[in-house]
Structure formats: structure tokens, C-alpha cells
Design a protein around this motif. Structure first.
Motif, PDB file in Angstrom:
ATOM      1  N   GLU A 103       8.613  78.364 -49.103  1.00 56.30           N
ATOM      2  CA  GLU A 103       9.982  78.692 -48.710  1.00 56.30           C
ATOM      3  C   GLU A 103      10.017  79.844 -47.700  1.00 56.30           C
ATOM      4  O   GLU A 103      10.960  79.959 -46.914  1.00 56.30           O
ATOM      5  N   GLU A 104       8.984  80.669 -47.677  1.00 55.38           N
ATOM      6  CA  GLU A 104       8.909  81.761 -46.716  1.00 55.38           C
ATOM      7  C   GLU A 104       8.860  81.258 -45.273  1.00 55.38           C
ATOM      8  O   GLU A 104       9.215  81.988 -44.344  1.00 55.38           O
ATOM      9  N   TYR A 105       8.437  80.024 -45.073  1.00 56.14           N
ATOM     10  CA  TYR A 105       8.354  79.450 -43.726  1.00 56.14           C
ATOM     11  C   TYR A 105       9.707  78.927 -43.218  1.00 56.14           C
ATOM     12  O   TYR A 105       9.857  78.667 -42.023  1.00 56.14           O
ATOM     13  N   LEU A 106      10.661  78.734 -44.109  1.00 50.83           N
ATOM     14  CA  LEU A 106      11.902  78.042 -43.740  1.00 50.83           C
ATOM     15  C   LEU A 106      12.562  78.554 -42.457  1.00 50.83           C
ATOM     16  O   LEU A 106      12.882  77.757 -41.565  1.00 50.83           O
ATOM     17  N   PRO A 107      12.788  79.852 -42.299  1.00 51.60           N
ATOM     18  CA  PRO A 107      13.491  80.316 -41.097  1.00 51.60           C
ATOM     19  C   PRO A 107      12.647  80.251 -39.825  1.00 51.60           C
ATOM     20  O   PRO A 107      13.172  80.472 -38.727  1.00 51.60           O
ATOM     21  N   LEU A 108      11.359  79.936 -39.959  1.00 53.50           N
ATOM     22  CA  LEU A 108      10.450  79.957 -38.817  1.00 53.50           C
ATOM     23  C   LEU A 108      10.131  78.570 -38.285  1.00 53.50           C
ATOM     24  O   LEU A 108       9.453  78.442 -37.266  1.00 53.50           O
ATOM     25  N   VAL A 109      10.630  77.536 -38.960  1.00 55.93           N
ATOM     26  CA  VAL A 109      10.241  76.155 -38.650  1.00 55.93           C
ATOM     27  C   VAL A 109      11.460  75.347 -38.226  1.00 55.93           C
ATOM     28  O   VAL A 109      12.466  75.300 -38.935  1.00 55.93           O
ATOM     29  N   ASP A 110      11.357  74.672 -37.074  1.00 52.74           N
ATOM     30  CA  ASP A 110      12.452  73.824 -36.584  1.00 52.74           C
ATOM     31  C   ASP A 110      12.381  72.404 -37.129  1.00 52.74           C
ATOM     32  O   ASP A 110      13.412  71.767 -37.334  1.00 52.74           O
ATOM     33  N   THR A 147       9.210  74.802 -33.091  1.00 57.47           N
ATOM     34  CA  THR A 147       8.091  74.779 -34.029  1.00 57.47           C
ATOM     35  C   THR A 147       8.217  73.632 -35.028  1.00 57.47           C
ATOM     36  O   THR A 147       9.307  73.309 -35.476  1.00 57.47           O
ATOM     37  N   ALA A 148       7.066  73.059 -35.362  1.00 56.02           N
ATOM     38  CA  ALA A 148       7.005  72.049 -36.423  1.00 56.02           C
ATOM     39  C   ALA A 148       5.752  72.307 -37.241  1.00 56.02           C
ATOM     40  O   ALA A 148       4.756  72.832 -36.737  1.00 56.02           O
ATOM     41  N   ILE A 149       5.821  71.965 -38.519  1.00 57.24           N
ATOM     42  CA  ILE A 149       4.648  72.046 -39.387  1.00 57.24           C
ATOM     43  C   ILE A 149       4.431  70.697 -40.054  1.00 57.24           C
ATOM     44  O   ILE A 149       5.368  69.948 -40.315  1.00 57.24           O
ATOM     45  N   GLY A 191      12.365  67.852 -25.959  1.00 54.49           N
ATOM     46  CA  GLY A 191      12.520  68.582 -27.220  1.00 54.49           C
ATOM     47  C   GLY A 191      11.222  68.992 -27.870  1.00 54.49           C
ATOM     48  O   GLY A 191      11.205  69.332 -29.062  1.00 54.49           O
ATOM     49  N   GLY A 192      10.125  68.970 -27.114  1.00 51.79           N
ATOM     50  CA  GLY A 192       8.808  69.258 -27.671  1.00 51.79           C
ATOM     51  C   GLY A 192       8.564  70.729 -27.941  1.00 51.79           C
ATOM     52  O   GLY A 192       9.438  71.580 -27.761  1.00 51.79           O
ATOM     53  N   GLY A 193       7.358  71.016 -28.357  1.00 50.51           N
ATOM     54  CA  GLY A 193       6.989  72.381 -28.703  1.00 50.51           C
ATOM     55  C   GLY A 193       5.600  72.410 -29.304  1.00 50.51           C
ATOM     56  O   GLY A 193       4.699  71.716 -28.825  1.00 50.51           O
ATOM     57  N   VAL A 194       5.415  73.155 -30.372  1.00 47.77           N
ATOM     58  CA  VAL A 194       4.110  73.323 -31.018  1.00 47.77           C
ATOM     59  C   VAL A 194       4.194  72.854 -32.461  1.00 47.77           C
ATOM     60  O   VAL A 194       5.121  73.204 -33.186  1.00 47.77           O
TER      61      VAL A 194
END
Length: 290
Positions: free
Chosen positions: A159-166, A147-149, A116-119
Motif C-alpha cells: 500500500e506504500e506504493y499507491l501514491p507513486l504508481v499510475d 509509472t507502472a508496476i 501515454g507511455g512511461g516506465v
């Protein structure tokens, strides 16, 4: 668009789920005296010294003497010829990449993204390069990469990041706004707002408290954190809370950057960690250790 990265490497499960490529982005708006990555604090970067490779020839202006760098010479230097070549004694803390090239590099790492990894994008503080991070996250999502932050949550438009972050990972360092600003240089107001926002809207949130001796490790602090988490994390399956224990692993790097490490010697006992975790669990807050 370009983005500044001061460190890249793989890590398993500590900075997001599975095996991940961790990108440390340059620049931070906080000045945590315990920071383990001080080379990432300044948006302009730091001159990082490796003493075993430090020679007088590293600086044509004579700033290196007796295996030491006179940074007063560096302060007025505009050429920075010391960091133009490949010598190891002095280097600028970060490298600059085109976002599209970094996305391509991440795509080439797919075989390593197992379990389940990624960046993961971390720092420094990722929101210091807000637009570039948004472009990078969008490109990674389009490529089908998890994606993770990791963020301190102080940016007002996160909140602009919400749809881009898993996977959404955020620190909360202190509940008292005055003490937060005195120690770290910025308010915790937006952090609190963004934690509440993420807990309400994001499916996978990890909230972290770096437990620091003399700063936020008292029973009163435990109660303040517990009261806050009761309102945004208790009973929520999408929100986890983790205690991170203070360490001095980055102390040597402060000297390498020409900074002074001001934290006094101290430690967090296992009993203190257990007390915080126990209080959280008593209120229905999901506690984890990664």
C-alpha cells in the motif's frame, strides 16, 4: 541507494499503456516452474552462459571444458574473475545502478514515451528491493514520468506504493492457498489482500492470471477465480482482468542459468481461454487482451 536490474528494453502496451521502458529487477520470492525470466529469480543473480561465446579462457580456474561450464567449480569460487571483464561467454545476470542514475536515464528516454507511455518496473519481483523501488518510483513521479508496476502482490506493505504508481498490474496465480504454496513456494494470502486493496483504492488496476496447463486451467479453477473477481472487480471501471497464456519461450534460459526446466509439455487451448473470459464477462468483470 542501489538497485539490481537484469534487463532493460522498450515494449508497446503489453506491460502498461503506450510505449514504455521496461526495467526487470533482480530477485523473486516465488519459484514458478514456468518462469520465462529464470535469470531474475535469485536475489544474488545467476551465472548466465552463452555457449557460442563460451571458451576455456572464460574461467581461469578451469570450469569450462568441452564448451560446457562445470558449475560445481563456480560454487566455491569467491573471486568471480569470469564476470569482471567484458567477455560474453559467462556473465552475471544483473547490473547494479544507483537509483538517481537510473532516474536520469529514464528522463533521457522521454521522447520514446508516446501514447501515454512511461516506465514499468517488473521482475523478478519488484518488492524484493522494496526500499529502492520506492525511491525510484518517487523520483520518476517527481520527474513527471508515468509509472507502472508488475508484481505478484505478496509483500505485506504494498500500500506504500499507491501514491507513486499510475498503473497497477498484479498477478493472481491460484485461489487455493495450499496448491499455491506447493507449486510456487509462498502463500497467496497477501496477494489476495493486496488485490482487494488496489481495487478499492487505485484508479487503474490490471489483474492478470497466467493460465498454466495442469495448474490452474480447469473449470473449477475458472469458477474459483470468477467468485473472487466478483467481489473485487465486477462492475468496477478501474479494474481490468487479463488471461496470459502459458508458453515455453524462457525454457532455453533455464539451461543457460544452470537450472532444470521441470514443466511438462502442455498447452492452453483457445477454447479454455475463451471459457475463462466468458465466465468473467458473465459476472460483469471487465476483460481485456493487451
Amino acid at each position: 541507494m542501489k538497485i539490481k536490474v537484469f534487463q532493460k528494453g522498450f515494449n508497446y502496451s503489453q506491460d502498461g499503456r503506450g510505449n514504455r521502458l521496461i526495467l526487470h529487477l533482480q530477485g523473486c520470492n516465488m519459484h514458478c516452474p514456468w518462469c520465462s525470466n529464470p535469470e531474475g529469480m535469485s536475489p544474488e543473480g545467476a551465472l548466465f552462459v552463452e555457449k557460442e561465446w563460451l571458451k576455456e579462457s572464460c574461467c581461469p580456474k578451469g570450469a569450462v571444458k568441452e564448451e560446457s561450464l562445470d558449475r560445481s567449480v563456480c560454487k566455491d569460487c569467491r573471486e568471480r574473475s569470469c564476470i569482471q571483464g567484458r567477455q560474453k561467454g559467462i556473465r552475471l545476470s544483473y547490473q547494479e545502478f544507483e537509483v538517481r542514475d537510473l532516474i536520469r536515464e529514464c528522463e533521457g528516454c522521454r521522447p520514446m514515451f508516446f501514447d501515454g507511455g512511461g516506465v514499468t518496473l517488473t521482475g523478478g519481483e519488484i518488492t524484493m528491493q522494496f526500499a529502492a523501488v520506492k525511491e525510484l518510483l518517487a523520483g520518476l513521479k517527481e520527474a513527471g514520468i508515468h509509472t507502472a508496476i508488475e508484481s505478484n502482490g505478496t509483500h505485506p506493505h504494498m500500500e506504500e506504493y499507491l501514491p507513486l504508481v499510475d498503473e497497477w498490474i498484479m498477478d493472481i496465480k491460484h485461489m487455493d492457498a495450499k496448491k499455491h504454496k506447493e507449486w510456487l513456494g509462498v502463500s497467496n494470502v497477501h496477494t489476495i489482500e493486496n488485490i482487494r486493496m488496489a481495487a478499492e483504492k487505485h484508479p487503474d488496476v490490471l489483474l492478470r492470471i497466467p493460465l498454466i496447463p495442469g495448474f490452474n486451467d480447469s473449470k473449477e479453477d475458472a469458477e474459483a477465480f470468477t467468485e473472487f473477481f466478483k467481489g473485487c472487480a465486477a462492475g468496477r471501471s478501474n479494474v481490468r482482468v487479463e488471461i496470459l497464456i502459458y508458453h515455453e519461450f524462457g525454457k532455453g534460459k533455464w539451461e543457460q542459468c544452470g537450472y532444470t526446466y521441470t514443466m511438462k509439455l502442455g498447452r492452453i487451448s483457445p477454447e479454455t481461454q475463451q471459457y475463462f473470459e466468458k465466465r468473467f464477462r458473465e459476472e460483469g468483470i471487465q476483460v481485456v487482451r493487451t
